[in-house]
Design an enzyme around this catalytic site. Structure first.
Site, mmCIF file in Angstrom:
data_model
loop_
_atom_site.group_PDB
_atom_site.id
_atom_site.type_symbol
_atom_site.label_atom_id
_atom_site.label_comp_id
_atom_site.label_asym_id
_atom_site.label_seq_id
_atom_site.Cartn_x
_atom_site.Cartn_y
_atom_site.Cartn_z
ATOM 1 N N CYS A 51 20.127 27.661 12.976
ATOM 2 C CA CYS A 51 18.878 27.689 12.205
ATOM 3 C C CYS A 51 17.810 26.791 12.822
ATOM 4 C CB CYS A 51 19.134 27.285 10.763
ATOM 5 S SG CYS A 51 20.183 25.857 10.614
ATOM 6 N N ASN A 52 18.229 25.858 13.649
ATOM 7 C CA ASN A 52 17.261 24.923 14.231
ATOM 8 C C ASN A 52 16.896 25.224 15.671
ATOM 9 O OD1 ASN A 52 16.743 23.249 12.096
ATOM 10 N ND2 ASN A 52 18.543 21.996 12.464
ATOM 11 N N SER A 112 18.806 17.088 16.786
ATOM 12 C CA SER A 112 18.943 17.749 15.481
ATOM 13 C C SER A 112 17.891 17.258 14.516
ATOM 14 C CB SER A 112 20.324 17.460 14.876
ATOM 15 O OG SER A 112 21.314 18.047 15.651
ATOM 16 N N GLN A 119 27.482 19.303 12.107
ATOM 17 C CA GLN A 119 27.620 20.753 12.289
ATOM 18 C C GLN A 119 27.326 21.218 13.703
ATOM 19 O OE1 GLN A 119 25.556 19.378 10.106
ATOM 20 N NE2 GLN A 119 25.597 20.432 8.146
ATOM 21 N N GLN A 123 28.824 24.198 15.969
ATOM 22 C CA GLN A 123 27.959 25.330 16.358
ATOM 23 C C GLN A 123 27.993 25.540 17.874
ATOM 24 O OE1 GLN A 123 24.489 23.814 14.380
ATOM 25 N NE2 GLN A 123 24.732 25.139 12.608
ATOM 26 N N GLY A 193 25.630 34.472 1.081
ATOM 27 C CA GLY A 193 26.068 34.331 2.472
ATOM 28 C C GLY A 193 27.205 33.316 2.482
ATOM 29 N N GLY A 195 27.775 30.697 5.317
ATOM 30 C CA GLY A 195 27.719 29.969 6.583
ATOM 31 C C GLY A 195 28.361 28.601 6.469
ATOM 32 N N ALA A 198 26.338 26.232 4.361
ATOM 33 C CA ALA A 198 26.469 26.507 2.920
ATOM 34 C C ALA A 198 27.738 25.845 2.400
ATOM 35 C CB ALA A 198 26.517 28.009 2.685
#
Lengths: 425, 288
Positions: A51-52, A112, A119, A123, A193, A195, A198
């Protein structure tokens, strides 16, 4: 080193552009790898899409023609159907050791939004695993990503970057959700969702006492798994509006390529519980909720970029740790590059050592034949002494090779060694 | 008993407020403790002052005069504030509380300091009337403060501003709950206070009822009480309303009530209107 990294991150590029360049699903990633292979044959590639950030790492053998940023930008443009001029100015590129340093910074969470968040390691690991699965990894990317994982471990043990409340989820729950709700034991949490972020948010919410969790996912098995893991229940996708209408906390990370909820829809479904406050954490990139949803009364919508301010504060508070982490990364980058270049001369080194130890072994065998009265202990002592002499004699040329390798492949020295010690092919 | 004056505790409260303001920039535990100590010192001086006034008048503070009545109200606010601050040292309610306390103490200097004969002759009714009104007004004040805190927190969250270390506010849910209870308890108390006031007027034969109905304090109080009553009924009958709407309505109605009550007391004292609440300002005692 023939390595190119092309990337856009939350630091350089607005979410509106990042979400258009993201590789949201596994299928999309597979298609991207396939297109990369087709377009750039004999090229190793790893795609990191979170997402980043959206990052592409491509490596080729030293003697191959280097790839250029415009080539990769063109690929992104064609793959996503986004005109080049809309994003090309937002992209950043790095090559060689700069690309290595960038990846090491990324995996160490220095880049980040929330400094020290855990995370990103998973990832990057996942991106590497998928690339391996797709068969697009090679010696350079293997070494690069393994080095990155090792670096992140060292940064976390040598510094205090990972201490305290640092992840997006913990900041969202700790700083915002807790300013809205006094207690969570009577709140209904809806997860759309499933993820990793989440799930991390769920962990923090669970710690706050959340008891009622509903998980909705287009993939029912995945929803069942997450629900079972967190003591919630899974609901079919068709019931999304029903649960949107009554949930107090909504965590969304669907990976959909466009928003799934707009203000009109949300207003309509919330008629089921007028006046009820809703805390929405939109972790999707692209976003799952339109920004207009956040303008509704009693609705508090936070997307990834909303947490920037908090993240920036954490970053400042940990400035001393950043310096320490940067030193670790600098050290690891130098080691990695030296190791990489040393490998280029690795063949010469191993042949040299093999030859010298071979000669010493032959001579020792001859000596032991002439001196049969020597017992096992004496022979052992002599063998060790000779081995030490060989190693000491080999040490200066190998050290010189190592030193030279810090700045690139030491072709001159390798040729000299080959000629001096008769190591020609 | 110590000869404390209004200046003693007014200065202490002023210092406590200044400490709260300094905390905005340099937040530390020492500053917080100093602010609480100033508040506590002011409360002690405030208590001595009220006791001394009560002794001088030979009346409970609530019955002494509008001056004492406002000071009792300020005293309750400070007491509750100190209690809340000790329970949760991180809350930044002082930034809202101290201006209100200072306003009440300063306003007390501009209202009558003379006791009402009627209240003195019917102490039971008088105590009921004054105590219910002061407690009800405290509930209204609390609702007003909570509404301001709610709107402040709401705005912060809507604008996605991070939790400022210097200003920590309670959660919206907690403020909303307390706000609702403040109004739901304040309105019945005010009702009892107003009804007992009318009862008192009827009992006291010598008071002309026509004068009661033309008393600006009575008219203003009745009007604002009606407004609070509407809010009360609305809160009770609506199943669930957006918190912001409640906070806005409460802030407006409570603010209006406070301004009306205190403003009218000051107006009556200033123009010297005769009536139940219209005793003129006793200049001699005010100088104390």
């Amino acid at each position: 080193m023939n390595l190119l990294a092309l990337y856009c991150t939350h630091q350089t590029t607005p979410l509106a552009i990042r979400e258009r360049l993201a590789f949201a699903s596994r299928e999309q990633l597979a298609a991207a790898y396939s297109m990369l292979q087709e377009r750039f044959p004999e090229t190793e590639s790893v795609v990191l899409s979170t997402c980043n950030r959206v990052e592409l790492y491509l490596a080729r053998p030293s003697d191959a023609e280097p790839l250029t940023p415009p080539q990769l930008a063109q690929f992104l443009s064609e793959f996503h159907g986004v005109p080049l001029d809309e994003f090309v100015g937002e992209m950043r590129a790095a090559t060689g050791s700069e690309a290595v340093r960038h990846l090491f910074e990324v995996i160490s969470s220095l880049d980040s939004m929330v400094l020290g968040e855990p995370q990103i390691v998973n990832q990057v690991r996942e991106a590497y695993r998928v690339a391996e699965e797709q068969g697009t990894c090679g010696p350079i990317t293997h070494a690069l990503f393994q080095g990155a994982i090792r670096t992140s471990g060292r940064v976390r043990t040598d510094t205090r970057l990972a201490e305290g409340k640092v992840s997006i989820a913990s900041v969202a729950v700790g700083d915002f959700a807790k300013s809205i709700f006094d207690h969570f034991d009577d709140k209904l949490v809806l997860v759309i969702g499933a993820g990793e972020m989440a799930e991390e948010t769920l962990r923090y919410l669970k710690d706050e006492g959340v008891q009622e969790i509903v998980v909705i996912n287009r993939n029912p098995e995945r929803a069942e798994r997450v629900a079972a893991e967190w003591g919630g229940r899974a609901a079919p996708w068709s019931e999304l509006n029903k649960w949107l209408g009554v949930a107090d906390v909504i965590v969304s990370t669907t990976g959909a390529d466009k928003p799934i909820v707009d203000a009109e829809l949300f207003k309509k479904v919330r008629l089921a519980s007028p006046g009820r406050t809703a805390f929405i954490l939109d972790l999707g990139a692209p976003r799952d909720f339109t920004t207009s949803v956040g303008e509704l009364d009693s609705v508090f919508l936070y997307d990834i970029d909303s947490l920037k301010q908090t993240c920036e504060k954490n970053r400042k508070a940990r400035i001393r740790e950043i310096d320490k982490a940067c030193r670790v990364i600098e050290d690891e980058t130098a080691k990695f590059m030296a190791e990489f270049y040393r490998r280029a001369g690795g063949e010469v080194v191993s042949r040299l050592m093999q030859d010298w130890h071979g000669v010493s072994k032959d001579e020792l065998d001859r000596l032991f034949n002439k001196l049969p009265h020597l017992n096992e202990k004496d022979r052992d002592q002599i063998e060790r002494t000779v081995e030490r002499i060989v190693n000491k004699l080999l040490h200066p040329p190998l050290e010189a090779l190592k030193d030279e390798a810090r700045d690139g492949t030491p072709h001159g020295l390798i040729n000299a060694l080959k000629r001096l010690f008769g190591l020609n092919d | 008993m110590l000869k404390t004056t209004v200046i003693c505790f007014l200065a202490s409260y002023g210092c406590a407020f200044a400490c709260e303001l300094v905390q905005l920039r340099w937040r530390n535990a020492l500053g917080r403790i100093i602010a609480l100590l100033f508040g506590a010192a002011g409360l002690v001086a405030h208590t001595f002052y009220l006791l001394r006034r009560s002794g001088q008048m030979d009346l409970p503070p609530l019955l002494s005069s509008a001056h004492d009545w406002l000071l009792v109200l300020a005293w309750i606010v400070v007491l509750v504030y100190l209690f809340v601050s000790l329970a949760d040292a991180e809350l930044s309610t002082g930034l809202v509380i101290w201006p209100i306390v200072l306003t009440l103490v300063i306003a007390a200097q501009f209202v009558t300091t003379s006791p009402s004969d009627e209240l003195n002759h019917h102490r039971g009714w008088g105590m009921l009337h004054a105590s219910m009104l002061v407690l009800g007004t405290f509930g209204v004040l609390q609702g007003f403060v909570l509404s301001l805190l709610y709107l402040w927190q709401y705005r912060r969250l809507k604008h996605r501003q991070m939790n400022n270390q210097a200003v920590r506010l309670p959660s919206l849910e907690r403020i909303e709950r307390f706000n609702r209870w403040s109004i739901l308890t304040a309105v019945p108390l005010l009702t009892i206070g107003i009804v007992s006031g009318f009862g008192l007027s009827i009992i006291v034969k010598k008071v002309d009822l026509r004068m009661t109905w033309t008393d600006p304090v009575v008219i203003g109080g009745a009007l604002t009480w009606t407004l609070m009553g509407v809010l009360f009924v609305w809160l009770l009958t609506q199943k669930r309303q957006p918190g912001k709407q409640i906070a806005l309505l409460t802030a407006w109605s409570c603010g209006f009530l406070l301004v009306t009550l205190i403003g009218l007391q000051m107006l009556v004292a200033a123009v010297g209107t005769q009536g139940v609440h219209g005793a003129p300002v006793d200049r001699e005692q005010k100088q104390e």
